[in-house]
Design a protein around this motif. Structure first.
Motif, PDB file in Angstrom:
ATOM      1  N   UNK A  94       0.565  -1.055   0.131  1.00 13.98           N
ATOM      2  CA  UNK A  94      -0.245   0.558   0.413  1.00 13.98           C
ATOM      3  C   UNK A  94       1.175   1.542  -0.255  1.00 13.98           C
ATOM      4  N   UNK A  95       1.583   0.923   0.730  1.00 10.58           N
ATOM      5  CA  UNK A  95       2.743   2.768   1.078  1.00 10.58           C
ATOM      6  C   UNK A  95       3.420   2.327  -0.890  1.00 10.58           C
ATOM      7  N   UNK A  96       3.706   1.773  -1.173  1.00 12.01           N
ATOM      8  CA  UNK A  96       4.106   1.655  -2.655  1.00 12.01           C
ATOM      9  C   UNK A  96       3.195   2.261  -3.831  1.00 12.01           C
ATOM     10  N   UNK A  97       2.061   2.142  -3.832  1.00 13.26           N
ATOM     11  CA  UNK A  97       1.059   2.221  -4.011  1.00 13.26           C
ATOM     12  C   UNK A  97       1.192   3.635  -4.134  1.00 13.26           C
ATOM     13  N   UNK A 102       1.245   9.174  -6.416  1.00 13.89           N
ATOM     14  CA  UNK A 102       1.719  10.731  -5.978  1.00 13.89           C
ATOM     15  C   UNK A 102       3.173  11.375  -7.477  1.00 13.89           C
ATOM     16  N   UNK A 103       4.394  10.460  -7.488  1.00 17.32           N
ATOM     17  CA  UNK A 103       5.487  10.478  -8.459  1.00 17.32           C
ATOM     18  C   UNK A 103       5.413   9.727  -9.657  1.00 17.32           C
ATOM     19  N   UNK A 104       6.577  10.031 -10.390  1.00 13.15           N
ATOM     20  CA  UNK A 104       6.980   9.124 -11.711  1.00 13.15           C
ATOM     21  C   UNK A 104       7.797   7.795 -10.629  1.00 13.15           C
ATOM     22  N   UNK A 105       6.862   6.939 -11.784  1.00 10.45           N
ATOM     23  CA  UNK A 105       7.595   5.321 -11.281  1.00 10.45           C
ATOM     24  C   UNK A 105       9.233   4.981 -11.266  1.00 10.45           C
ATOM     25  N   UNK A 106      10.083   6.018 -11.644  1.00  8.68           N
ATOM     26  CA  UNK A 106      11.130   5.754 -12.133  1.00  8.68           C
ATOM     27  C   UNK A 106      11.647   6.487 -11.249  1.00  8.68           C
ATOM     28  N   UNK A 111      14.731   6.586  -5.658  1.00  5.31           N
ATOM     29  CA  UNK A 111      15.083   6.335  -3.998  1.00  5.31           C
ATOM     30  C   UNK A 111      14.833   5.240  -3.967  1.00  5.31           C
ATOM     31  N   UNK A 112      14.621   4.044  -3.990  1.00 10.42           N
ATOM     32  CA  UNK A 112      13.746   3.237  -3.131  1.00 10.42           C
ATOM     33  C   UNK A 112      14.916   2.158  -3.239  1.00 10.42           C
ATOM     34  N   UNK A 113      16.321   1.666  -4.663  1.00 10.98           N
ATOM     35  CA  UNK A 113      16.679   1.099  -5.164  1.00 10.98           C
ATOM     36  C   UNK A 113      18.054   0.646  -4.210  1.00 10.98           C
ATOM     37  N   UNK A 114      18.253   1.459  -3.516  1.00  9.31           N
ATOM     38  CA  UNK A 114      19.693   1.380  -3.211  1.00  9.31           C
ATOM     39  C   UNK A 114      19.349   1.673  -1.473  1.00  9.31           C
ATOM     40  N   UNK A 146      -2.332  -1.047 -13.973  1.00 10.79           N
ATOM     41  CA  UNK A 146      -1.526  -2.545 -14.127  1.00 10.79           C
ATOM     42  C   UNK A 146      -0.100  -2.607 -13.859  1.00 10.79           C
ATOM     43  N   UNK A 147       1.035  -2.655 -14.793  1.00 10.82           N
ATOM     44  CA  UNK A 147       2.455  -2.058 -14.623  1.00 10.82           C
ATOM     45  C   UNK A 147       3.059  -1.287 -13.770  1.00 10.82           C
ATOM     46  N   UNK A 148       2.409  -1.049 -12.975  1.00  9.42           N
ATOM     47  CA  UNK A 148       2.828   0.290 -11.964  1.00  9.42           C
ATOM     48  C   UNK A 148       2.844   0.291 -11.322  1.00  9.42           C
ATOM     49  N   UNK A 149       1.096  -0.970 -11.086  1.00 11.79           N
ATOM     50  CA  UNK A 149       1.104  -1.210  -9.888  1.00 11.79           C
ATOM     51  C   UNK A 149       1.808  -2.819  -9.295  1.00 11.79           C
ATOM     52  N   UNK A 150       2.176  -3.330 -10.713  1.00 14.36           N
ATOM     53  CA  UNK A 150       2.967  -4.550  -9.705  1.00 14.36           C
ATOM     54  C   UNK A 150       3.893  -4.489 -10.123  1.00 14.36           C
TER      55      UNK A 150
END
Length: 357
Positions: A94-97, A102-106, A111-114, A146-150
């Motif tokens: 739910x947090x990442x949804x 609210x922001x571009x997926x990239x 931000x979260x990758x590292x 659907x892809x951003x939700x994934x």
């Protein structure tokens, strides 16, 4: 890596339908076994097997469990204490949804990758693999709901299962990825599951050795050029895929992740800032080496070469007919690598892993 087998982006809508169908389910079953369906259907669609996707999902449905109940909301203030807490799978999703709404997926990914990379071993590397499949689709076919939700589901799973490896001692450097994997020591007790095996890790060979420049003394560890990091990551995926052909008998299912985990990282690089490429390589090497240490057998086995004249498309069609999710995903990576040795490795997975269909 071989790009010749990549198919055109899906225009049938099958993948989006499958993802929407899957997003009511959780990322795990039976306590902690991973839901592989989002990854497998992405590979099936990508390689021209879209007409069979819903039939495959109908068969896989028995392995799916509902998304677990919410526990406590993850927020920008409490995320550190929630990291690695599997009770928070639904909260993290739910947090990442919310973040991706609210922001571009990239931007969210960068931000979260590292933050997530140190826990790349999470869920036996399945979360990063799920993210890699999703990012490949987002880059190739564009974004939609659907892809951003994934992506939110994949990142949420990774955050909830975040699992750093134990402190590791750097061992003697290896000159190539294949040599580095060969130099990885097997864990002594191979009787338990992956979490028990990873707890036994003590050190890995240093790979790749850092190049020394005139401007930096040899005693320092120079920063790595992003393009060099990407090339070495491609080398690692190739070496792990090739190695599977001879060593898969040690654990046909688990050893696929020595190749599919670093390939997921490789697929994600184009969506990331270049300064994250070098740490991505380091994490991918740790993941591949960890799986190798945990499951590689003592000795290689003889295996047949891929039959002459067998095309990559024919090999993937065999994997799709075989139906096992790990076979599908590993064959997908083998087609990324390309060449007869990779195809032989894919056929080895079809031979050793029990079929599902």
């Amino acid at each position: 890596m071989d790009d010749t087998t990549h198919n055109s982006p899906d225009t049938s809508g099958t993948l989006d339908e499958a993802l929407e169908r899957l997003h009511s389910f959780g990322p795990e079953r039976d306590g902690w076994l991973s839901n592989h369906a989002p990854m497998a259907v992405e590979a099936l669609v990508r390689h021209g097997q879209a007409p069979g996707v819903h039939r495959w999902l109908d068969h896989y449905r028995a392995k799916l469990e509902d998304m677990p109940a919410r526990f406590t909301e993850v927020t920008p203030d409490n995320w550190r204490e929630a990291l690695g807490d599997p009770r928070r799978i639904a909260d993290w999703t739910a947090y990442f949804e919310r973040e991706t709404a609210g922001r571009p997926w990239r931007e969210v990914l960068a931000e979260w990758w590292p933050r997530l990379l140190p826990g790349i071993a999470a869920g036996a590397t399945h979360p990063v693999i799920r993210v890699g499949h999703c990012v490949r689709t987002l880059l190739a076919s564009g974004e939609n709901a659907p892809r951003v939700a994934e992506l939110a589901h994949g990142l949420g799973y990774w955050a909830a299962r975040h699992q750093p490896l134990p402190p590791l001692v750097p061992l003697a450097p290896a000159t190539g990825a294949a040599a580095a994997l060969d130099a990885v020591d097997r864990v002594q007790d191979q009787s338990g599951g992956i979490r028990e095996r990873l707890d036994q890790l003590t050190g890995f060979p240093v790979w790749p050795p850092r190049p020394v420049t005139d401007a930096e003394p040899a005693r320092t560890r120079p920063s790595m050029d992003p393009d060099f990091a990407r090339a070495r990551l491609e080398e690692l995926v190739r070496a792990a895929t090739h190695r599977y052909a001879a060593y898969a008998h040690g654990s046909p299912v688990m050893l696929v992740h020595a190749a599919t985990a670093p390939n997921a990282v490789l697929r994600t690089l184009p969506a990331l800032p270049r300064e994250l490429w070098a740490p991505s390589l380091d994490a991918a090497w740790a993941a591949s080496a960890a799986v190798t240490a945990a499951y590689t057998p003592e000795r290689p086995a003889e295996h047949p070469a891929a039959p002459e004249g067998l095309s990559p498309e024919e090999v993937f069609a065999r994997a799709a007919a075989h139906g096992n999710d790990h076979t599908i995903k590993f064959t997908d990576t083998a087609l990324d690598v390309g060449g007869p040795t990779a195809l032989a490795a894919a056929l080895r997975s079809i031979e050793l892993i029990p079929p599902e269909l």
